[in-house]
Design a protein around this motif. Sequence first.
Motif, mmCIF file in Angstrom:
data_model
loop_
_atom_site.group_PDB
_atom_site.id
_atom_site.type_symbol
_atom_site.label_atom_id
_atom_site.label_comp_id
_atom_site.label_asym_id
_atom_site.label_seq_id
_atom_site.Cartn_x
_atom_site.Cartn_y
_atom_site.Cartn_z
ATOM 1 N N SER A 1 0.816 -1.225 0.000
ATOM 2 C CA SER A 1 0.000 0.000 0.000
ATOM 3 C C SER A 1 0.844 1.267 0.000
ATOM 4 O O SER A 1 0.323 2.353 -0.237
ATOM 5 C CB SER A 1 -0.910 0.040 1.233
ATOM 6 O OG SER A 1 -1.522 -1.196 1.447
ATOM 7 N N GLY A 2 2.103 1.130 0.304
ATOM 8 C CA GLY A 2 2.996 2.282 0.312
ATOM 9 C C GLY A 2 4.420 1.808 0.461
ATOM 10 O O GLY A 2 4.662 0.650 0.819
ATOM 11 N N LYS A 3 5.353 2.703 0.138
ATOM 12 C CA LYS A 3 6.777 2.337 0.219
ATOM 13 C C LYS A 3 7.513 3.137 1.275
ATOM 14 O O LYS A 3 8.652 2.836 1.615
ATOM 15 C CB LYS A 3 7.435 2.576 -1.147
ATOM 16 C CG LYS A 3 6.890 1.668 -2.224
ATOM 17 C CD LYS A 3 7.591 1.925 -3.554
ATOM 18 C CE LYS A 3 7.075 0.957 -4.608
ATOM 19 N NZ LYS A 3 7.442 1.414 -5.967
ATOM 20 N N ILE A 4 6.881 4.208 1.737
ATOM 21 C CA ILE A 4 7.499 5.121 2.699
ATOM 22 C C ILE A 4 6.423 5.443 3.735
ATOM 23 O O ILE A 4 5.237 5.503 3.392
ATOM 24 C CB ILE A 4 7.936 6.426 1.992
ATOM 25 C CG1 ILE A 4 8.926 6.128 0.847
ATOM 26 C CG2 ILE A 4 8.539 7.421 2.982
ATOM 27 C CD1 ILE A 4 9.257 7.333 -0.020
ATOM 28 N N PHE A 5 6.840 5.671 4.989
ATOM 29 C CA PHE A 5 5.836 5.953 6.012
ATOM 30 C C PHE A 5 6.183 7.187 6.827
ATOM 31 O O PHE A 5 7.347 7.416 7.162
ATOM 32 C CB PHE A 5 5.640 4.720 6.910
ATOM 33 C CG PHE A 5 5.156 3.548 6.105
ATOM 34 C CD1 PHE A 5 3.813 3.409 5.814
ATOM 35 C CD2 PHE A 5 6.062 2.647 5.555
ATOM 36 C CE1 PHE A 5 3.363 2.368 5.001
ATOM 37 C CE2 PHE A 5 5.628 1.604 4.739
ATOM 38 C CZ PHE A 5 4.272 1.464 4.468
#
Length: 377
Positions: A261-265
Motif C-alpha cells: 500500500s505504500g513504500k514510505i511511512f
Amino acid sequence: MKNNYIQIEEVRLYRLRMNLKHPFSTSFGTLTEKEFFIIEIIDDQKTIGYGESVAFISPWYTDETVTTVEHMMEVFLIPLLFQHPFQHPREVAKRFQVVKGNPMAKSALEGAYWDLYAKRFNQPLWELIGGVRTEVEVGVSIGIQPSITTLLKKIEHYLQEGYKRIKLKIKPGYDIDVLKEVRKVFPQIPIMVDANSAYSLKDIETLKKLDTFHLLMIEQPFGEREFLEHAELQKQLHTPICLDESIRTIDDLKLATKLGSGKIFNIKIGRIGGLSEAIEMHQFSKENRIPLWCGGMLESGVGRAMNIALASLEQFRYPGDISASNRYWDTDIIEPEINHHEGKIAVNKNPGIGYTISFRDMEKHIVEKKRFKNPNL
Ligand SMILES: O=C(O)CCC(=O)c1ccccc1C(=O)O
Ligand SMILES: [Mg+2]
C-alpha cells in the motif's frame, strides 16, 4: 530495587490557544490557530517533564479532538499514571493499553513522562532513545494557496530560508495544473505532495499524471482504511506512496508493507500513541529496510523538540515536517526557539527535550489550567 521507581506526584494541564503566523489550508479546510495542551508532570524528586497534545479542535485529521484528549486524560489516563510508580517510560504505554484508541491523549502524557525520565537521568532524549545523528534534515509543508502566484512566492521564500524539501498540499482541482506551474519555475527541487485522503480510486487517471513531476512521494491520497486501494494505485504508479493517516499501529505498518500500500511511512508520535510505539515501529522498519520520516502537527516547541529527537533515529531517511519555530509562530513557547540552518536542525544536547519553557510567552496563550494531585500518596 525500590529506588528505581519513579512516582508521579502531580500532573498539570495547560490548555493553550495560539494564532498561527499564516493560515494553513489542507484538502479539508483552513486552520488559523492551534489549540492544544501542554502537560507538566512532576515526580517525587520534583523533576518536571513536558508533553504536548497534537489533536485539533475538530476531528478532520483523525477522530480525536482537543476536548476528547482532555476527557481521556482527566478521566482515565491520569488516574492510571498515578496508580503505581514506573521504572521506565515504556511501561506507560503498556499501562495505557487498557484504554482503547485515543493515541493522541496517550502520547501527550507519555511524552511528558519520557522528558521527565530523561531529565531525571540527566540524558538528552534523542540519546536516550538511541538517536544516531546530531542534526536532522527538515523540510517545509506548504498549505493550499489562493493562487499560483502566492504559492510560487511562498516556495521561493522557504527556499531562500534554506529549506531543501518542499511539501505541497493538494486536492482534486488543485493538483496537476499547480504542479506544472511549480515545475516550470523550480524544475529540480525536491518536492512531494500530500492529499490528506482527498482522492479515491476513480481519480486514478489524475493520480497517474503525478508520475510526470518526479516527486519524492505522494502522501495519503486515499482514506485511512483504504489499504487495498492504495496498493492498487501503487501498482500503477512509479512515484512512491507514503502513508500518514493510515498508520495508527505497528500492525497497520505491517499490513501496508505486506499489501504494498505504500513504500514510505510518515511517523507522527501523537497519531500512533506515543514515543514507545514510534520506537517499535522504527525497529521494525529498520529490520525490513522501510524508509520513514517524521511528520508534523503544527506543534509548539515542546512537541517539535520530541519530533527532532525521534528524527535522529537511523531509519528516518527523508526530511521531516519539522520546520523552525518561526515558520509557525510569532513567538514560540520554548527557549531557545528552534532554528534550522540550510534545512538542518541540530539536536539539543541538554537533558530531556533540551529546551526550556518560556512561561512568560506561554502565559499569554493559556485559556485553562487544571491540576491533579496523586491521591494515592
Ligand atoms: O509542518 C507541520 O507541522 C506539518 C504540516 C502538515 O502537513 C500537517 C499539518 C497538520 C495536520 C496534518 C498534516 C499532514 O502531514 O497531513
Ligand atoms: Mg500528511
